[in-house]
Design a protein around this motif. Structure first.
Motif, short mmCIF file in Angstrom:
data_model
loop_
_atom_site.label_atom_id
_atom_site.label_comp_id
_atom_site.label_asym_id
_atom_site.label_seq_id
_atom_site.Cartn_x
_atom_site.Cartn_y
_atom_site.Cartn_z
N LEU A 1 9.16 63.64 15.06
CA LEU A 1 10.45 63.00 14.85
C LEU A 1 10.35 61.50 15.06
N GLY A 2 10.89 60.74 14.09
CA GLY A 2 10.94 59.29 14.22
C GLY A 2 12.29 58.75 13.81
N GLY A 3 12.54 57.50 14.21
CA GLY A 3 13.79 56.84 13.85
C GLY A 3 14.67 56.56 15.04
N GLY A 4 14.69 55.31 15.50
CA GLY A 4 15.58 54.92 16.59
C GLY A 4 15.10 55.29 17.97
N ILE A 5 13.84 55.66 18.10
CA ILE A 5 13.29 56.05 19.41
C ILE A 5 12.62 54.82 20.00
N ARG A 6 13.30 54.19 20.94
CA ARG A 6 12.82 52.88 21.41
C ARG A 6 12.82 52.74 22.93
N ASP A 7 12.98 53.86 23.64
CA ASP A 7 12.83 53.81 25.09
C ASP A 7 12.33 55.16 25.59
N GLU A 8 11.90 55.19 26.83
CA GLU A 8 11.30 56.42 27.36
C GLU A 8 12.32 57.54 27.50
N LYS A 9 13.55 57.19 27.77
CA LYS A 9 14.59 58.22 27.88
C LYS A 9 14.70 59.03 26.59
N ALA A 10 14.67 58.33 25.44
CA ALA A 10 14.75 59.02 24.15
C ALA A 10 13.50 59.86 23.90
N ILE A 11 12.34 59.34 24.27
CA ILE A 11 11.09 60.10 24.11
C ILE A 11 11.17 61.40 24.89
N LYS A 12 11.55 61.29 26.16
CA LYS A 12 11.59 62.47 27.03
C LYS A 12 12.63 63.47 26.54
N ARG A 13 13.76 62.97 26.09
CA ARG A 13 14.82 63.86 25.60
C ARG A 13 14.32 64.67 24.39
N CYS A 14 13.62 64.02 23.50
CA CYS A 14 13.09 64.69 22.30
C CYS A 14 12.06 65.75 22.68
N LEU A 15 11.12 65.36 23.52
CA LEU A 15 10.07 66.30 23.89
C LEU A 15 10.63 67.49 24.68
N ASP A 16 11.59 67.22 25.54
CA ASP A 16 12.20 68.30 26.32
C ASP A 16 12.97 69.28 25.43
N SER A 17 13.41 68.81 24.27
CA SER A 17 14.20 69.66 23.37
C SER A 17 13.33 70.55 22.49
N GLY A 18 12.02 70.33 22.52
CA GLY A 18 11.15 71.15 21.70
C GLY A 18 10.46 70.41 20.57
N VAL A 19 10.81 69.13 20.38
CA VAL A 19 10.09 68.32 19.40
C VAL A 19 8.63 68.19 19.86
N SER A 20 7.70 68.37 18.93
CA SER A 20 6.28 68.40 19.30
C SER A 20 5.68 67.02 19.47
N ARG A 21 6.15 66.08 18.66
CA ARG A 21 5.58 64.73 18.72
C ARG A 21 6.64 63.71 18.33
N VAL A 22 6.65 62.60 19.04
CA VAL A 22 7.62 61.53 18.81
C VAL A 22 6.90 60.36 18.13
N ILE A 23 7.57 59.79 17.14
CA ILE A 23 6.99 58.67 16.39
C ILE A 23 7.63 57.36 16.85
N LEU A 24 6.79 56.44 17.29
CA LEU A 24 7.26 55.11 17.64
C LEU A 24 6.92 54.18 16.48
N GLY A 25 7.89 53.43 16.00
CA GLY A 25 7.67 52.53 14.88
C GLY A 25 7.94 51.09 15.26
N THR A 26 9.19 50.67 15.13
CA THR A 26 9.58 49.29 15.42
C THR A 26 9.15 48.85 16.81
N ILE A 27 9.37 49.69 17.80
CA ILE A 27 9.08 49.31 19.18
C ILE A 27 7.59 49.09 19.39
N ALA A 28 6.75 49.78 18.62
CA ALA A 28 5.30 49.63 18.78
C ALA A 28 4.85 48.23 18.41
N GLN A 29 5.49 47.66 17.41
CA GLN A 29 5.14 46.30 17.00
C GLN A 29 5.80 45.25 17.88
N LYS A 30 7.00 45.55 18.35
CA LYS A 30 7.77 44.55 19.09
C LYS A 30 7.52 44.55 20.59
#
Length: 241
Positions: free
Chosen positions: A79-108
Motif C-alpha cells: 500500500l502506498g499514498g500519503g504514508i509519511r510518518d511512522e504512525k501511518a506505517i504501523k497502522r497499516c502493518l497492524d491492519s494486515g497490509v504486508s508492505r508499506v510504500i514510502l514515496g514522497t517522504i523518502a526523497q524529502k
C-alpha cells in the motif's frame, strides 16, 4: 517474477490516470475491495494498492479499504499514498497490509526513511517515480532535481530491499516498457526492482522476466482487457516467488 495487479483509488473509486495526471482519470469501478477479490479469484497472490488522494495531499484516506482487502483476501497487499510518518506505517502493518510504500517522504526526509528501513526492513518498499530521469513527488505533481538512478543507488546504501520504479511518461499509456532502463537498475546490488508504468503486452512481461526483474505492476492493460491476468500468471512461473 511476481505479478502485482494494481488498484488505484481516487474519490473512493477505482481509476487509472494517464501519465499521472489527476485531470485525466478514467473510472473503472466503485468497489476496490471487490476488484481485489476478483484478482485473487483469477489467481493473483499479490496486490499493488495506491491511495491517489493521499499521495496528492499527504493524508492517508483509504486505510479502511486496505484493511478490508487484507481481511477478506489472502493477497500480499502493498500500500502506498500519503504514508509519511511512522504512525501511518504501523497502522497499516497492524491492519494486515504486508508492505508499506514510502514515496514522497523518502526523497524529502532521508533521515526518517533510513530509520524506518532499519526498523521495518522488508516491510517497507520505496516508490521511485521518474519524470525525464528526475524523481517526482507529491502525487507526481512536483518534479525534483534529484536523478532517479542516483537516488536508487542511494537507497541501496540505506539498506532498502524493494524499489518500485515507475516511468511517469509511460504510466497509463499502454506504450510499453523501457526494458533498457530496468536492465540498468538491476545493476544496483542489493535491490529488488519492481517495474511499473506502461505494461502493454505479453512481450513486456516476458522481456522483464528474461532480464530477471523481481516483479511487475500491471494496471491499465488489465482494465482495458488488452491483457488477462490469468493468462499472465500462466506464462510467468511464480512457484519460486
Amino acid at each position: 517474477m511476481k505479478i502485482f495487479p494494481a488498484i488505484d483509488v481516487l474519490n473512493q473509486k477505482v481509476v487509472r490516470l494517464y501519465q499521472g495526471d489527476y485531470n485525466q482519470s478514467t473510472v473503472f469501478g466503485e468497489d476496490p475491495v471487490a476488484y481485489a477479490q476478483n484478482f485473487e479469484a483469477q489467481g493473483a497472490k499479490y496486490l499493488h494498492l495506491v491511495d491517489l488522494d493521499g499521495a496528492k495531499d499527504g493524508q492517508q484516506r483509504y486505510f479502511e479499504v486496505a484493511k478490508q482487502i487484507a481481511e477478506t483476501t489472502n493477497l500480499f497487499v502493498e500500500l502506498g499514498g500519503g504514508i509519511r510518518d511512522e504512525k501511518a506505517i504501523k497502522r497499516c502493518l497492524d491492519s494486515g497490509v504486508s508492505r508499506v510504500i514510502l514515496g514522497t517522504i523518502a526523497q524529502k526526509d532521508p533521515e526518517f526513511t533510513q530509520k524506518m528501513l532499519a526498523k521495518y526492513q522488508d516491510k517497507i518498499a520505496i516508490g521511485v517515480d521518474a519524470r525525464e530521469g528526475k524523481v517526482a513527488v507529491e502525487g507526481w505533481l512536483e518534479t525534483t532535481e534529484t536523478d532517479a538512478f542516483t537516488f536508487c543507488q542511494q537507497l541501496a546504501k540505506w539498506q532498502a530491499k524493494t524499489v518500485i520504479f515507475t516511468e511517469i511518461s509511460r504510466d497509463g499509456t499502454g506504450q510499453g516498457l523501457n526494458i533498457e532502463l530496468y536492465q540498468k537498475l538491476l545493476t544496483i546490488e542489493g535491490l529488488e526492482i519492481i517495474a511499473s508504468g506502461g505494461v502493454a503486452s505479453m512481450e513486456d512481461i516476458l522481456a522483464l522476466k528474461a532480464i530477471g526483474i523481481h516483479g511487475v505492476i500491471v494496471g491499465k492493460a488489465l482494465y482495458d482487457q488488452s491483457l488477462k491476468l490469468a493468462e499472465i500468471l500462466k506464462v510467468v512461473d511464480e512457484n519460486d516467488s
